[in-house]
Design a protein around this motif. Structure first.
Motif, PDB file in Angstrom:
ATOM      1  N   PHE A  42       0.861  -1.180   0.000  1.00  0.00           N
ATOM      2  CA  PHE A  42       0.000   0.000   0.000  1.00  0.00           C
ATOM      3  C   PHE A  42       0.898   1.230   0.000  1.00  0.00           C
ATOM      4  O   PHE A  42       2.088   1.176   0.337  1.00  0.00           O
ATOM      5  CB  PHE A  42      -0.947   0.004   1.203  1.00  0.00           C
ATOM      6  N   ASN A  43       0.278   2.367  -0.350  1.00  0.00           N
ATOM      7  CA  ASN A  43       1.030   3.621  -0.433  1.00  0.00           C
ATOM      8  C   ASN A  43       0.234   4.722   0.251  1.00  0.00           C
ATOM      9  O   ASN A  43      -0.987   4.807   0.096  1.00  0.00           O
ATOM     10  CB  ASN A  43       1.291   3.986  -1.897  1.00  0.00           C
ATOM     11  N   SER A  44       0.918   5.544   1.044  1.00  0.00           N
ATOM     12  CA  SER A  44       0.282   6.659   1.728  1.00  0.00           C
ATOM     13  C   SER A  44       0.976   7.959   1.326  1.00  0.00           C
ATOM     14  O   SER A  44       2.209   8.030   1.305  1.00  0.00           O
ATOM     15  CB  SER A  44       0.358   6.493   3.247  1.00  0.00           C
ATOM     16  N   THR A  45       0.142   8.987   1.034  1.00  0.00           N
ATOM     17  CA  THR A  45       0.676  10.300   0.654  1.00  0.00           C
ATOM     18  C   THR A  45      -0.175  11.379   1.315  1.00  0.00           C
ATOM     19  O   THR A  45      -1.233  11.113   1.880  1.00  0.00           O
ATOM     20  CB  THR A  45       0.659  10.495  -0.876  1.00  0.00           C
ATOM     21  N   SER A  46       0.313  12.628   1.222  1.00  0.00           N
ATOM     22  CA  SER A  46      -0.436  13.773   1.718  1.00  0.00           C
ATOM     23  C   SER A  46      -0.255  14.929   0.744  1.00  0.00           C
ATOM     24  O   SER A  46       0.827  15.108   0.165  1.00  0.00           O
ATOM     25  CB  SER A  46       0.052  14.185   3.116  1.00  0.00           C
ATOM     26  N   SER A  47      -1.347  15.706   0.586  1.00  0.00           N
ATOM     27  CA  SER A  47      -1.289  16.850  -0.340  1.00  0.00           C
ATOM     28  C   SER A  47      -0.795  18.126   0.343  1.00  0.00           C
ATOM     29  O   SER A  47      -0.710  19.179  -0.300  1.00  0.00           O
ATOM     30  CB  SER A  47      -2.672  17.099  -0.945  1.00  0.00           C
ATOM     31  N   SER A  48      -0.488  18.054   1.653  1.00  0.00           N
ATOM     32  CA  SER A  48       0.010  19.243   2.346  1.00  0.00           C
ATOM     33  C   SER A  48       1.442  19.544   1.899  1.00  0.00           C
ATOM     34  O   SER A  48       2.140  18.685   1.347  1.00  0.00           O
ATOM     35  CB  SER A  48      -0.032  19.034   3.861  1.00  0.00           C
ATOM     36  N   ALA A  49       1.872  20.774   2.171  1.00  0.00           N
ATOM     37  CA  ALA A  49       3.215  21.185   1.755  1.00  0.00           C
ATOM     38  C   ALA A  49       4.268  20.499   2.613  1.00  0.00           C
ATOM     39  O   ALA A  49       4.171  20.508   3.848  1.00  0.00           O
ATOM     40  CB  ALA A  49       3.351  22.711   1.864  1.00  0.00           C
ATOM     41  N   ASN A  50       5.228  19.865   1.964  1.00  0.00           N
ATOM     42  CA  ASN A  50       6.352  19.220   2.632  1.00  0.00           C
ATOM     43  C   ASN A  50       5.903  18.299   3.782  1.00  0.00           C
ATOM     44  O   ASN A  50       6.323  18.465   4.940  1.00  0.00           O
ATOM     45  CB  ASN A  50       7.337  20.268   3.166  1.00  0.00           C
ATOM     46  N   PRO A  51       5.068  17.370   3.496  1.00  0.00           N
ATOM     47  CA  PRO A  51       4.586  16.500   4.584  1.00  0.00           C
ATOM     48  C   PRO A  51       5.703  15.592   5.107  1.00  0.00           C
ATOM     49  O   PRO A  51       6.635  15.240   4.390  1.00  0.00           O
ATOM     50  CB  PRO A  51       3.484  15.677   3.908  1.00  0.00           C
ATOM     51  N   VAL A  52       5.578  15.257   6.373  1.00  0.00           N
ATOM     52  CA  VAL A  52       6.503  14.320   7.018  1.00  0.00           C
ATOM     53  C   VAL A  52       5.646  13.203   7.602  1.00  0.00           C
ATOM     54  O   VAL A  52       5.095  13.340   8.702  1.00  0.00           O
ATOM     55  CB  VAL A  52       7.348  15.000   8.109  1.00  0.00           C
ATOM     56  N   LEU A  53       5.502  12.121   6.828  1.00  0.00           N
ATOM     57  CA  LEU A  53       4.585  11.051   7.200  1.00  0.00           C
ATOM     58  C   LEU A  53       5.321   9.928   7.927  1.00  0.00           C
ATOM     59  O   LEU A  53       6.429   9.544   7.533  1.00  0.00           O
ATOM     60  CB  LEU A  53       3.888  10.479   5.968  1.00  0.00           C
ATOM     61  N   VAL A  54       4.703   9.443   8.999  1.00  0.00           N
ATOM     62  CA  VAL A  54       5.252   8.323   9.757  1.00  0.00           C
ATOM     63  C   VAL A  54       4.127   7.289   9.932  1.00  0.00           C
ATOM     64  O   VAL A  54       3.014   7.655  10.330  1.00  0.00           O
ATOM     65  CB  VAL A  54       5.798   8.766  11.120  1.00  0.00           C
ATOM     66  N   ALA A  55       4.424   6.027   9.650  1.00  0.00           N
ATOM     67  CA  ALA A  55       3.414   4.957   9.704  1.00  0.00           C
ATOM     68  C   ALA A  55       3.678   4.038  10.884  1.00  0.00           C
ATOM     69  O   ALA A  55       4.830   3.670  11.167  1.00  0.00           O
ATOM     70  CB  ALA A  55       3.409   4.140   8.418  1.00  0.00           C
ATOM     71  N   THR A  56       2.610   3.679  11.580  1.00  0.00           N
ATOM     72  CA  THR A  56       2.633   2.615  12.595  1.00  0.00           C
ATOM     73  C   THR A  56       1.432   1.707  12.328  1.00  0.00           C
ATOM     74  O   THR A  56       0.508   2.078  11.597  1.00  0.00           O
ATOM     75  CB  THR A  56       2.548   3.191  14.014  1.00  0.00           C
ATOM     76  N   ASP A  57       1.423   0.498  12.943  1.00  0.00           N
ATOM     77  CA  ASP A  57       0.339  -0.451  12.641  1.00  0.00           C
ATOM     78  C   ASP A  57       0.176  -1.431  13.797  1.00  0.00           C
ATOM     79  O   ASP A  57       0.961  -1.432  14.749  1.00  0.00           O
ATOM     80  CB  ASP A  57       0.631  -1.213  11.343  1.00  0.00           C
ATOM     81  N   ASN A  58      -0.837  -2.261  13.688  1.00  0.00           N
ATOM     82  CA  ASN A  58      -1.126  -3.259  14.726  1.00  0.00           C
ATOM     83  C   ASN A  58      -0.948  -4.683  14.219  1.00  0.00           C
ATOM     84  O   ASN A  58      -1.576  -5.614  14.731  1.00  0.00           O
ATOM     85  CB  ASN A  58      -2.559  -3.080  15.255  1.00  0.00           C
ATOM     86  N   HIS A  59      -0.080  -4.904  13.223  1.00  0.00           N
ATOM     87  CA  HIS A  59      -0.003  -6.233  12.603  1.00  0.00           C
ATOM     88  C   HIS A  59       0.463  -7.305  13.600  1.00  0.00           C
ATOM     89  O   HIS A  59       0.077  -8.469  13.496  1.00  0.00           O
ATOM     90  CB  HIS A  59       0.911  -6.206  11.376  1.00  0.00           C
ATOM     91  N   ALA A  60       1.291  -6.912  14.572  1.00  0.00           N
ATOM     92  CA  ALA A  60       1.773  -7.909  15.533  1.00  0.00           C
ATOM     93  C   ALA A  60       0.638  -8.464  16.379  1.00  0.00           C
ATOM     94  O   ALA A  60       0.678  -9.622  16.821  1.00  0.00           O
ATOM     95  CB  ALA A  60       2.853  -7.292  16.425  1.00  0.00           C
ATOM     96  N   ILE A  61      -0.395  -7.645  16.615  1.00  0.00           N
ATOM     97  CA  ILE A  61      -1.531  -8.098  17.415  1.00  0.00           C
ATOM     98  C   ILE A  61      -2.615  -8.716  16.535  1.00  0.00           C
ATOM     99  O   ILE A  61      -3.143  -9.782  16.830  1.00  0.00           O
ATOM    100  CB  ILE A  61      -2.117  -6.913  18.217  1.00  0.00           C
ATOM    101  N   ALA A  62      -2.945  -8.029  15.431  1.00  0.00           N
ATOM    102  CA  ALA A  62      -4.067  -8.463  14.591  1.00  0.00           C
ATOM    103  C   ALA A  62      -3.719  -9.668  13.731  1.00  0.00           C
ATOM    104  O   ALA A  62      -4.587 -10.519  13.465  1.00  0.00           O
ATOM    105  CB  ALA A  62      -4.538  -7.302  13.714  1.00  0.00           C
ATOM    106  N   THR A  63      -2.475  -9.754  13.285  1.00  0.00           N
ATOM    107  CA  THR A  63      -2.082 -10.845  12.382  1.00  0.00           C
ATOM    108  C   THR A  63      -0.773 -11.452  12.868  1.00  0.00           C
ATOM    109  O   THR A  63       0.295 -11.220  12.274  1.00  0.00           O
ATOM    110  CB  THR A  63      -1.928 -10.323  10.934  1.00  0.00           C
ATOM    111  N   PRO A  64      -0.789 -12.217  13.935  1.00  0.00           N
ATOM    112  CA  PRO A  64       0.458 -12.763  14.498  1.00  0.00           C
ATOM    113  C   PRO A  64       1.237 -13.573  13.463  1.00  0.00           C
ATOM    114  O   PRO A  64       0.669 -14.386  12.737  1.00  0.00           O
ATOM    115  CB  PRO A  64      -0.045 -13.659  15.635  1.00  0.00           C
ATOM    116  N   GLY A  65       2.551 -13.307  13.444  1.00  0.00           N
ATOM    117  CA  GLY A  65       3.410 -14.015  12.504  1.00  0.00           C
ATOM    118  C   GLY A  65       3.594 -13.314  11.184  1.00  0.00           C
ATOM    119  O   GLY A  65       4.426 -13.723  10.371  1.00  0.00           O
ATOM    120  N   ALA A  66       2.842 -12.232  10.931  1.00  0.00           N
ATOM    121  CA  ALA A  66       2.975 -11.500   9.674  1.00  0.00           C
ATOM    122  C   ALA A  66       4.170 -10.551   9.738  1.00  0.00           C
ATOM    123  O   ALA A  66       4.673 -10.205  10.821  1.00  0.00           O
ATOM    124  CB  ALA A  66       1.693 -10.726   9.385  1.00  0.00           C
TER     125      ALA A  66
END
Length: 1020
Positions: free
Chosen positions: A317-341
């Motif tokens: 997947f890809n995440s973007t922002s239309s704001s000027a000079n965005p600084v995007l940081v991603a976190t997720d719950n895969h360790a809890i929702a999908t163990p072993g992924a």
């Protein structure tokens, strides 16, 4: 794909200036984790408004059960220090770091307690505190209240769901939002979601009477729990919330998560939260799944990735922002929702992040999984808050199956295989086994296998849900026992009679069949173990089977199981003395049980009946007050019987097991198999023991049977083999080792015995008895003719004639079929040879001369209509033909009528051989000539003398024309062919005396016509 857009931080406190120092409750939730038995670790996540000077947190969890008989409270202890949930951007402090800041700040307090419940019931746990922050959808600052429930009456050893997404967002007014709390369940149970009203309560109580709803009208829980212009929607399946806030300010809302197992509600948790709707125009991050990157899954119309257990899936997947000079940081719950992924990112802290997810779910990972990805934009544009969005990618893992079963069959036996797949079934054979042709079909769900050697069959197919299915069936063919007839080779008997036979068996003799009863002593025979379940039925490992002997959450429970003898024998169990019984448990958090009683009984019953209740007459074999532990790792847990019990293989077996504990015990799930009949009865009690006649719940039936392991002493071997001889008459008996057999025709004779595993083992001996035949019989033939002499069923033939002389009148002297042409009456002899056995036959051929037939009547001509006598001699019997004009065709001298020319034939027959026939013939010709008498005058005067002119002697000929004319040529008479004649009148008037002319045409039977012309005188 357009994933569910989720606001990651949803609960924010909003205070008016007049209340900012008096309130501080911004939200919270209670969750719990199972520790052991009835002990749980409770956790309260409490969110405090930093703008308040109050720093207190809830210090107590209250509890009560559903029937109001038990209630109380226990204290909470804070873990560590509170942490700020949503810090502001640099240069934009929140009230957590600068009390005068206009930007709200919030800290999360985590408090825990470990508590052992006083029993099994439907429990409610809650906490309260004064006072809530103000909100636009309730009045004032009521107390804060949040609760959770737990029902451990049926199941034990599970934990509550937990939230994986923090609840503190800033929401922009009039901008569409989607939000998900990220609820996940650690036990992979089913979850459902609903909106509930924020509530208030004060103090601990034994019921819910003091809990009140604080949601004001016109707000509702359907589509407008806060000001959203009725745009609010909650998915009860995924917990997804979609809305567009329409009024700035603080709003309270609460979401309940319900946990189900096999349709039974086990627990609930509630997240009570507050949402701050503020004016802002910050561009929100977006996230898009790259459709071309999806491998091992499909995207349905609802935006859910559909995948299969035991199969790898991946996507990016890809995440973007239309704001000027965005600084995007991603976190997720895969360790809890999908163990072993695994989930890896590239482009962190830039304006474009790519994440790639990879997972191979197993059979325990089935169900809907909510993978949440939080994208935080750290650009920090005014008003100085970190804008973030949480996106949910739902992944539904469909079940797949890998089934392995084994079976044994007898030589020349067959077995119907069964595939669990629904479509695209394809059966195969692993190398080293029987040929693929041993299957009746290879593309059907249930072929019949007839292997001659040990063979492993496997089927690949697709389940109803579209996932892969693999069934493996190992079929062992029992060749361990042999029986051999002596003599071992085929035998030739030249004549019917008795022959001596003997049979020898190599292998393991069957066990004796012990009568069902208590064993008098410990046998000295080997001790073996056998795992038993319904034949060829895959074992199940699902939670919550009520067939488990430890159904859990009960002080006392009783089960009866009916195990079919056929399943026990097919598992390899023989008659013997049962020493112990073990049940196969799944891995769990462990359990224990005390005061176990077990009893056994043989029975002809094929199913249990809940209407009849538990079977009586059980034989106690185990009674122990000691505690039996069920390890967390699972596996077989055995009960050794102080009293041993004999089983005879001819009857089914009932097993009665009962336990009684001082307190409720944890649920211990067992492996089980489904049955086609009610195989289990169970009853339970929460108040006292039902093992000694106590009253429990009404017995209920289950079509399930636990996987069991029997340990037993084998019965002693039989002293001798059994024998059964077939296809002959045996002396003195067909059931002994060495009988004599009377053989009268060639045949296979058979002997059978039963081996240890119940297979019929056989041997065959072919006894050859020559049966030559002379098919030709004594007969008579005519001189000069031939006859075939026919014999059969011999290897060699040799023909002779009178006095065993080399034949001169046979076409072949060494053939089974030869042609004889004797010149006189002759006796022929035949000697046959077959496997050294001789036989002699003879046949007499009498030679018969033809009759000396002769017709004595010469060819002749006779007048038409007359008779002629035909005469013949020289035969015993005669037959003349054609028969049409003969007086009797069987006379030697019949009379023939002269009607038409005819060849008459006669057959002469001799009494000594009716096949010897002689022939002769004679011709009889017809003379059709005859003079016609026509008068020259007639006198029609009425004196009856010559009154009519006609043909006088007309006999067999016929008139074709008869006309009379007067002297002027006038026709005065025409005959109608009857020779009626002319009476001298015309039209009723007498004609003149005179001479008249006539013309007459007459035809003979041979077709020849004659014409007569003349005159006649009419005289009066």
């Amino acid at each position: 794909m357009r994933p569910y857009l989720v606001a990651a931080l949803i609960a924010i406190l909003f205070f008016s200036s007049s209340s900012a120092r008096a309130t501080h409750c911004a939200g919270g939730e209670i969750t719990y984790e199972w520790v052991s038995d009835s002990t749980y670790k409770f956790t309260l996540h409490f969110y405090r408004d930093c703008s308040s000077t109050l720093t207190s947190s809830p210090a107590t969890i209250c509890y009560y059960n559903a029937d109001g008989t038990r209630s109380g409270s226990f204290a909470l202890t804070q873990v560590g220090t509170a942490t700020e949930v949503s810090p502001g951007c640099p240069g934009f402090p929140t009230t957590c770091t600068q009390i005068t800041s206009s930007l709200p700040g919030y800290r999360e307090h985590i408090l825990t307690a470990t508590f052992t419940l006083p029993g099994r019931s439907n429990w409610t746990f809650y906490t309260y505190l004064s006072a809530r922050n103000g909100a636009l959808n309730y009045t004032g600052q009521p107390n804060f209240y949040v609760d959770a429930t737990l029902d451990n009456t049926q199941y034990q050893g599970y934990s509550s769901p937990v939230f994986s997404v923090p609840p503190v967002p800033y929401v922009c007014v009039n901008q569409p939002y989607a939000y998900n709390n990220g609820a996940v369940d650690p036990n992979s149970d089913s979850l459902a979601f609903e909106m509930v009203s924020p509530r208030a309560a004060s103090g601990c109580a034994a019921n819910s009477n003091g809990v009140t709803s604080i949601l004001n009208a016109p707000y509702n829980l359907t589509n407008n729990p806060f000001a959203s212009s009725n745009s609010f929607v909650l998915s009860p399946i995924s917990g997804q919330m979609n809305f567009t806030p329409s009024i700035q300010g603080a709003w309270a809302l609460a979401v309940k998560v319900k946990k189900y197992r096999h349709g039974q509600l086990l627990s609930t948790i509630v997240r009570d939260m507050q949402m701050q709707v503020i004016p802002c125009n910050s561009a929100q991050p977006t996230l898009t799944t790259i459709a071309s990157s999806i491998v091992g899954a499909t995207l349905d119309n609802a935006g859910v990735l559909q995948a299969c257990a035991n199969s790898s899936l991946s996507f990016c997947f890809n995440s973007t922002s239309s704001s000027a000079n965005p600084v995007l940081v991603a976190t997720d719950n895969h360790a809890i929702a999908t163990p072993g992924a695994t989930l890896s990112y590239t482009g962190q802290a830039t304006g474009s992040i790519t994440g790639c997810f990879s997972w191979t779910p197993n059979t325990n990972d089935t169900g809907l999984k909510a993978l949440t990805i939080t994208i935080k934009d750290s650009t920090c544009l005014p008003p100085g808050i970190l804008m973030s969005q949480t996106f949910t990618i739902p992944i539904n893992i469909r079940p797949a199956t890998i089934t392995k079963v084994s079976a044994s069959i007898c030589p020349r036996g067959s077995l119907q295989l069964v595939s669990g797949g629904a479509s695209n079934v394809s059966w195969h054979v692993l190398g080293g086994g029987a040929a693929i042709s041993s299957l009746s079909c290879t593309s059907c769900a249930s072929p019949v296998a007839t292997p001659d050697v040990n063979t492993v069959y496997f089927a690949s197919s697709t389940t109803l849900m579209g996932c892969g299915n693999v069934d493996t069936v190992s079929v062992a063919v029992d060749h361990s026992t042999f029986i051999t007839i002596t003599p071992t080779d085929s035998v030739v008997l030249c004549r019917p009679g008795l022959m001596q036979l003997d049979a020898n068996v190599t292998g393991l003799r069957p066990f004796k069949n012990l009568a069902c009863t208590i064993a008098p002593s410990v046998p000295a025979t080997p001790l073996v173990q056998v795992e038993v379940k319904p034949y060829l039925i895959p074992q199940q490992n699902g939670n919550g089977s009520l067939a488990s002997p430890l159904i859990g959450n009960r002080i006392s429970a009783r089960h009866q199981y009916l195990v079919h003898a056929s399943d026990m024998k097919r598992a390899g169990m023989f008659s013997g003395t049962i020493k112990s019984l073990a049940f196969k448990f799944l891995s769990s958090l462990g359990s224990s049980v005390s005061n176990v009683k077990i009893a056994l009984k043989c029975t002809p019953l094929t199913a249990l009946d809940q209407n009849s209740g538990f079977e009586g007459g059980m034989i106690p074999v185990y009674n122990s007050a000691s505690t039996v532990n069920i390890p967390a790792a699972g596996g077989f847990v055995s009960f050794d019987f102080p009293t041993l019990y004999n089983w005879d293989t001819t009857q089914n077996l009932i097993i009665d097991i009962c336990y009684s504990n001082a307190v409720n015990v944890n649920m211990a799930d067992c492996y089980y198999a489904n049955t086609s009949y009610p195989a289990t009865l169970y009853s339970f009690s929460n108040t006292g023991s039902i093992c000694n006649g106590g009253i429990g719940s009404v017995a209920a039936a289950q079509n399930q049977l636990p996987v069991m392991r029997f340990e037993y002493y084998e019965a002693p071997e039989s002293e001798a083999w059994t024998y059964k001889w077939d296809h002959a008459v045996y002396e003195p008996s067909a059931n002994i080792k060495s009988p004599e057999a009377y053989i009268s025709v060639p045949k296979n004779i058979y002997v059978h015995t039963i081996d240890r595993y119940g297979c019929v083992v056989s041997d065959t001996l072919y006894v050859y008895l020559p049966t030559p035949e002379m098919l030709s019989k004594d007969t008579s033939i005519c001189e000069g003719t031939t006859v075939d002499l026919v014999a059969k069923n011999a290897q060699y033939y040799q023909w002779y004639e009178d006095g065993f002389v080399t034949p001169a009148t046979l076409s072949c002297a060494a053939c089974a079929v030869t042609t004889a042409k004797p010149s006189r009456s002759t006796r022929y002899y035949l000697i046959t040879t077959d496997h050294g056995c001789l036989d002699t036959f003879s046949v007499y051929i009498k030679l018969t001369p033809y009759p000396a037939l002769k017709i004595l009547t010469a060819d002749t001509v006779v007048k038409y209509g007359t008779y002629v006598q035909l005469r013949s001699t020289g035969a015993d019997k005669y037959y003349w033909y054609p028969q049409q004009y003969l007086s009797d065709p069987l006379l030697s001298n019949p009379v023939a009528s002269a009607v038409e020319p005819m060849y008459y034939h006669v057959i002469g027959i001799a009494d000594s051989n009716r096949n010897c026939l002689s022939y002769d013939s004679v011709r009889v010709s017809i003379d059709y000539s005859d003079p016609v008498m026509i008068p020259t005058a007639f006198t029609p005067n009425g004196d009856n003398l010559n009154d009519v002119f006609r043909i006088v002697n007309l006999t067999f000929r016929k008139i074709q024309e008869f006309r009379i004319f007067d002297r002027w040529g006038k026709e005065v008479y025409t005959d109608d062919g009857t020779n009626k004649g002319w009476d001298g009148r015309l039209n009723g008037r007498d004609q003149e005396i005179g001479v008249y002319n006539y013309i007459i045409r007459i035809a003979s039977p041979d077709g020849i016509a004659q014409v007569y012309k003349g005159d006649v005188t009419l005289i009066r």
